[in-house]
Each structure stands twice: as C-alpha cells, then as structure tokens.
Design an enzyme around this catalytic site. Structure first.
Site, PDB file in Angstrom:
ATOM      1  N   THR A 141       6.300  59.001  47.497  1.00  0.00           N
ATOM      2  CA  THR A 141       6.382  59.042  46.048  1.00  0.00           C
ATOM      3  C   THR A 141       4.979  58.820  45.502  1.00  0.00           C
ATOM      4  O   THR A 141       4.005  58.787  46.263  1.00  0.00           O
ATOM      5  CB  THR A 141       7.398  57.996  45.538  1.00  0.00           C
ATOM      6  OG1 THR A 141       7.552  58.156  44.133  1.00  0.00           O
ATOM      7  CG2 THR A 141       6.967  56.573  45.867  1.00  0.00           C
ATOM      8  N   LYS A 156       1.637  61.941  46.790  1.00  0.00           N
ATOM      9  CA  LYS A 156       2.093  63.303  47.055  1.00  0.00           C
ATOM     10  C   LYS A 156       0.946  64.302  47.238  1.00  0.00           C
ATOM     11  O   LYS A 156       1.078  65.278  47.976  1.00  0.00           O
ATOM     12  CB  LYS A 156       3.027  63.776  45.945  1.00  0.00           C
ATOM     13  CG  LYS A 156       4.345  63.019  45.901  1.00  0.00           C
ATOM     14  CD  LYS A 156       5.279  63.588  44.847  1.00  0.00           C
ATOM     15  CE  LYS A 156       6.606  62.858  44.827  1.00  0.00           C
ATOM     16  NZ  LYS A 156       7.563  63.448  43.862  1.00  0.00           N
ATOM     17  N   ASP A 189      11.511  68.332  46.630  1.00  0.00           N
ATOM     18  CA  ASP A 189      11.853  68.212  45.214  1.00  0.00           C
ATOM     19  C   ASP A 189      12.234  69.567  44.626  1.00  0.00           C
ATOM     20  O   ASP A 189      13.179  69.665  43.834  1.00  0.00           O
ATOM     21  CB  ASP A 189      10.672  67.640  44.416  1.00  0.00           C
ATOM     22  CG  ASP A 189      10.476  66.155  44.621  1.00  0.00           C
ATOM     23  OD1 ASP A 189      11.482  65.461  44.909  1.00  0.00           O
ATOM     24  OD2 ASP A 189       9.338  65.682  44.496  1.00  0.00           O
ATOM     25  N   ARG A 235       1.404  67.254  25.391  1.00  0.00           N
ATOM     26  CA  ARG A 235       0.672  66.464  24.405  1.00  0.00           C
ATOM     27  C   ARG A 235      -0.804  66.832  24.309  1.00  0.00           C
ATOM     28  O   ARG A 235      -1.451  66.508  23.319  1.00  0.00           O
ATOM     29  CB  ARG A 235       0.785  64.969  24.742  1.00  0.00           C
ATOM     30  CG  ARG A 235       2.189  64.417  24.567  1.00  0.00           C
ATOM     31  CD  ARG A 235       2.201  62.923  24.773  1.00  0.00           C
ATOM     32  NE  ARG A 235       3.533  62.353  24.597  1.00  0.00           N
ATOM     33  CZ  ARG A 235       4.080  62.049  23.436  1.00  0.00           C
ATOM     34  NH1 ARG A 235       3.398  62.260  22.325  1.00  0.00           N
ATOM     35  NH2 ARG A 235       5.291  61.538  23.377  1.00  0.00           N
TER      36      ARG A 235
END
Length: 286
Positions: free
Chosen positions: A66, A70, A107, A155
């Site tokens: 995690t 990665k 994933d 953002r």
C-alpha cells in the site's frame, strides 16, 4: 506447493495498522486448507523497503503493498506486469520458486471485477473525482470498459496535466475539469470517487434524483456522505471494501497458486473486521 508447507506473506506500508488485508488473506488460507501459511503486516516506508526485500527468505510467497510503496518498489523488482507498468504502480509482489520478484497491480482488475459483480461491464462515459495513484488505476480500469469520454475533476492544473498524460499513455479519451465543476460528474452513468475521506462531503447535496453508479474507493468511514446520499436516491453504490476484497482475491490466487480464491469467505472476513472496528471490540483487526 503442499497444503502443509510453511509459507509467509504480508502487507507493507506506512501507516499500516489500519490494514484489513491480514483478515482477508488469513480467511482465504483457512478456507483453502493452507495450514502452514501465515500473513502479517509490517510498517515499512520507502527508505526501509530495499532492506526489507533483501532480507526475504525462500519461505516468502508474496507481498501486498500500500502507500507509499506502490511506485517505490518498481526498480527493486525483477519483472513488472504490463498492467502494473501501465500506471507505474505495483500493489502485489509474487516471490517465485527460483528467487525472482514479480510485480503486478490487482487494483485495476479488482475494480473491474467489483463493477462486474454489480452487472456493469460496459459504460458509454464516466467521471473520476480526484487524481493520484488510485485515480490512474481507475483510469486504466475504465480504459477497458468505457466506450466514450472520461472526465476527471481535479483541484490543480498540475494534476490535470498528469491525468491527461495518463490518458495518452492508456490510449483513452480524457477531458479534465476543475473541482468547482465536480457536481457535473454526477450525470455520468459511472462516477469513481478516489479522493480522501471528507473531500466529497460538500458535493453530496448535488446528487441528482436518478443517479447512475457510484464507485467510492473509501471504506472507512462508511458510508461516506456522498455514498449515503447516492443510495437514498436509488443509485447503485460500489464501495472501497468491494475493491479491497476483489483485489485481495487476485493476490491470493497469485501468491498461493490456488484458484479460484474463496471470495465469499474473504468478504465475510472483511465485513466482520469492519464491524469489529466500528464497535472497537477487536483492535487487532485494524
């Protein structure tokens, strides 16, 4: 590999105390009758990762990774799968019998499997909220099931440029939009939220009366305000726990060589661990 062979696996990351991976993998070993197998968690950051890997013995079958490992693990591996290379993110390391370390990303197929479980195998368009490693994995998953445009809401322009680059690399049509426009995402048939806890709370009132499918990669706390609102209006919701289970199923299959992995038992273990966490009755499951 015989059922009684002593083999080890673990999840690495920093922080790692919250990980539910041990509960899932141990449940799988029990269901598969792999009595000699163990699965632990280790607090390992980027600086400590090379030393940890160099200390692995022949009893090690694999690792789950995690954040923040990665990407950091890639130069330390002997081979990286095409799937992992496509997003420069490895969450699975398999230790082969000949001593090689092979990296993969479960994933991406885990997202696809979680959506398929809800009957979603193809969409005409999609939206992604957020950027970063999870968003790039979501983009890679969508490259396999989305026929049309993918819009990402971010953002910063730096993040937007990064997502456009991922789109080119994955050969998918990506349009970027500002976070101020994020409510527009909810009109897409599939929305994947990859942002940290609390980020989408202010967007919840903008959920339309007939939403499509929301894939919110969070699972703690759950439900998020966005997921709760989405469900209230009858929209389908896929959670981060669904992703966690499906990507772990693929990890178990790769590390143990036993397929299919016991999805039902692993999901029950995940649900049980989350229930104990919510009540505070089992600190070890954190």
């Amino acid at each position: 590999m015989s059922a009684g062979a002593k083999r080890r696996a673990a999840v690495l990351g920093s922080p790692i105390a919250h990980s539910l991976s041990p509960a899932l993998h141990r449940a799988a070993y029990a269901e598969l009758g792999l009595e000699g197998w163990s699965y632990d968690r280790f607090e390992v950051d980027e600086a400590a990762l090379p030393g940890f890997l160099s200390g692995l013995g022949p009893e090690w079958a694999g690792l789950s990774l995690t954040m923040p490992l990665k990407r950091a693990v890639i130069p330390l591996l002997d081979e990286v799968s095409e799937t992992a290379a496509s997003v420069e993110a490895v969450n699975t390391v398999v230790c082969t019998d000949d001593g090689r370390r092979v990296g993969d990303n479960t994933d991406i197929p885990g997202m696809i499997a979680a959506l398929r479980e809800r009957g979603i195998t193809q969409v005409e368009s999609a939206a992604i909220l957020g950027a970063g490693a999870t968003a790039s994995s979501a983009l890679a998953a969508l490259s396999r099931i989305c026929a049309g445009e993918i819009v990402t809401y971010l953002r910063s322009e730096a993040r937007a440029a990064e997502m456009r680059q991922w789109g080119k690399r994955l050969d998918v049509e990506v349009r970027t939009a500002t976070w101020a426009e994020a409510a527009e995402a909810f009109h897409a048939p599939l929305v994947i939220a990859t942002t940290p806890a609390g980020t989408t709370d202010s967007l919840a009132p903008a959920v339309p009366e007939r939403p499509g499918t929301l894939f919110d990669v969070l699972y703690d706390p759950w439900p998020t305000e966005l997921a709760a609102r989405w469900s209230m209006f009858g929209g389908a919701v896929v959670s981060g726990l669904d992703l966690l289970v499906h990507q772990a199923v693929l990890q178990v299959e790769q590390m143990t060589g036993c397929a299919p992995a016991p999805l039902r038992a692993m999901r029950a273990a995940a649900n049980g661990a989350m229930a104990r966490r919510c009540t505070g009755s089992d600190p070890s499951s954190r």
